[in-house]
Design an enzyme around this catalytic site. Structure first.
Site, PDB file in Angstrom:
ATOM      1  N   LYS A 227      94.325  50.120  95.773  1.00 54.03           N
ATOM      2  CA  LYS A 227      95.010  49.291  94.765  1.00 54.03           C
ATOM      3  C   LYS A 227      96.444  49.752  94.510  1.00 54.03           C
ATOM      4  O   LYS A 227      96.839  50.862  94.876  1.00 54.03           O
ATOM      5  CB  LYS A 227      94.183  49.252  93.489  1.00 54.03           C
ATOM      6  CG  LYS A 227      92.950  48.338  93.716  1.00 54.03           C
ATOM      7  CD  LYS A 227      92.272  47.910  92.483  1.00 54.03           C
ATOM      8  CE  LYS A 227      91.139  46.946  92.847  1.00 54.03           C
ATOM      9  NZ  LYS A 227      90.066  46.955  91.854  1.00 54.03           N
TER      10      LYS A 227
ATOM     11  N   ARG B  49      83.462  51.375  94.640  1.00 53.74           N
ATOM     12  CA  ARG B  49      83.591  50.175  95.474  1.00 53.74           C
ATOM     13  C   ARG B  49      84.805  50.398  96.380  1.00 53.74           C
ATOM     14  O   ARG B  49      85.929  50.485  95.878  1.00 53.74           O
ATOM     15  CB  ARG B  49      83.798  48.962  94.554  1.00 53.74           C
ATOM     16  CG  ARG B  49      83.956  47.642  95.267  1.00 53.74           C
ATOM     17  CD  ARG B  49      84.224  46.530  94.245  1.00 53.74           C
ATOM     18  NE  ARG B  49      84.342  45.241  94.889  1.00 53.74           N
ATOM     19  CZ  ARG B  49      85.458  44.811  95.482  1.00 53.74           C
ATOM     20  NH1 ARG B  49      86.531  45.555  95.505  1.00 53.74           N
ATOM     21  NH2 ARG B  49      85.482  43.623  96.035  1.00 53.74           N
TER      22      ARG B  49
END
Ligand code: HH2
Length: 289
Positions: free
Chosen positions: A229, A264
């Site tokens: 991210k 995740r």
């Protein structure tokens, strides 16, 4: 650390023994991470191949998504999301024997996927975007991930502000747990996620990781999705998503230290190694089985 089991389809998820690894399968042409699999006529073959590989490399469960939630993304029409997710779940159900999660905010997609053999629903809106979603999850009695997001993917990165990000995310998740429970979803089926990158600036994401234990106090397992991210890119001077693997590894190892139950991730082989080492430090060493 207490060990807890969650029934999940024909199998079960065991939390507390070691950190579980959720492998991301994006059936999209436009995922931020650069790994979208919806390219070319043979995309379904690639989904199955990737799913099998992730399981070989150590994924405990797979998360199949047909709609990008990257900042600024437009929603995908339900027919298109069904066209992506349903065949993928059907093919993966045949190919792998780990639980299959479906990353969707749409009740129609969740229902169709559960009918095809999906085992849990990962709803980044925490059951808020589609009023039917709570009924589908309650009816199937499947586990559900409730995630915090400020705003929607379209607007969530427009100057997100918090007085106290950790307290606000905790209060939101607590409200969603109680809301879901009142509508027939038992607490022992709920996983919570503070929503790394969803309506947060880097300092917010870092505070959430540092205070993961606060979310554990809600009484549900905690999932975190920091993989590739933009906060990691920012910390590393602007590296693009495919070059954020090492940064993700650091974030994953620290999430383990701060008490995460499930991570995740896109890079399963590498993160499985990170988890093995981090878990050995945090939870105690066990020989490779
Ligand atoms: N992050 C993404 C998507 N779904 N679900 C949970 N529970 N937690 C997360 O942090 C999370 C999530 C975004 O990552 P990705 O799926 O790789 O990107 P995109 O939404 O662009 O497909």
């Amino acid at each position: 650390m207490t060990v807890r089991e969650m029934r999940c389809g024909l199998g079960r998820l065991v939390f507390g023994e070691r950190t579980l690894l959720m492998g991301v399968l994006n059936i999209t042409p436009d995922s931020f991470s650069g790994d979208g699999l919806l390219v070319g006529p043979d995309w379904l073959d690639r989904v199955v191949e990737m799913g099998r590989r992730m399981v070989r490399e150590g994924a405990d469960l797979l998360d199949v998504g047909g709609e990008s939630t990257r900042p600024g993304a437009d929603p995908v029409p339900v027919e298109e999301e069904l066209r992506r997710v349903v065949p993928a779940v059907r093919a993966l159900r045949e190919a792998v024997d780990v639980p299959i999660s479906v990353d969707t905010t749409k009740a129609q997609v969740a229902r169709a996927a559960l009918v095809e053999g999906a085992d849990l629903i990962n709803d980044v809106s925490a059951l808020r975007f589609d009023p039917e979603m709570v009924r589908v999850v309650a009816e199937f009695g499947c586990p559900v991930v409730l995630m915090h997001m400020k705003g929607t993917p379209k607007d969530m990165q427009h100057h997100p502000q918090y007085q106290d990000v950790v307290a606000e995310v905790r209060d939101f998740l607590w409200e969603r747990i109680q809301w879901a429970e009142a509508r027939g979803i038992s607490r022992d089926r709920i996983i919570v996620d503070p929503g790394f990158g969803f309506g947060k600036r880097p300092e917010h994401n870092l505070a959430l990781v540092r205070h993961l234990k606060v979310f554990r106090e809600l009484g549900c397992p905690v999932l975190l999705g920091p993989s590739r991210k933009s906060t990691i890119g920012v910390l590393l001077g602007g590296l693009p998503p495919l070059e954020r693997v090492e940064g993700t590894a650091a974030m994953v190892a620290l999430a383990v230290a701060f008490g995460v139950d499930v991570v995740r991730v896109h890079d399963v082989r590498v993160m499985a190694q990170v988890l093995r080492v981090a878990d050995a430090v945090v939870r105690g060493w066990r020989p490779v089985g």
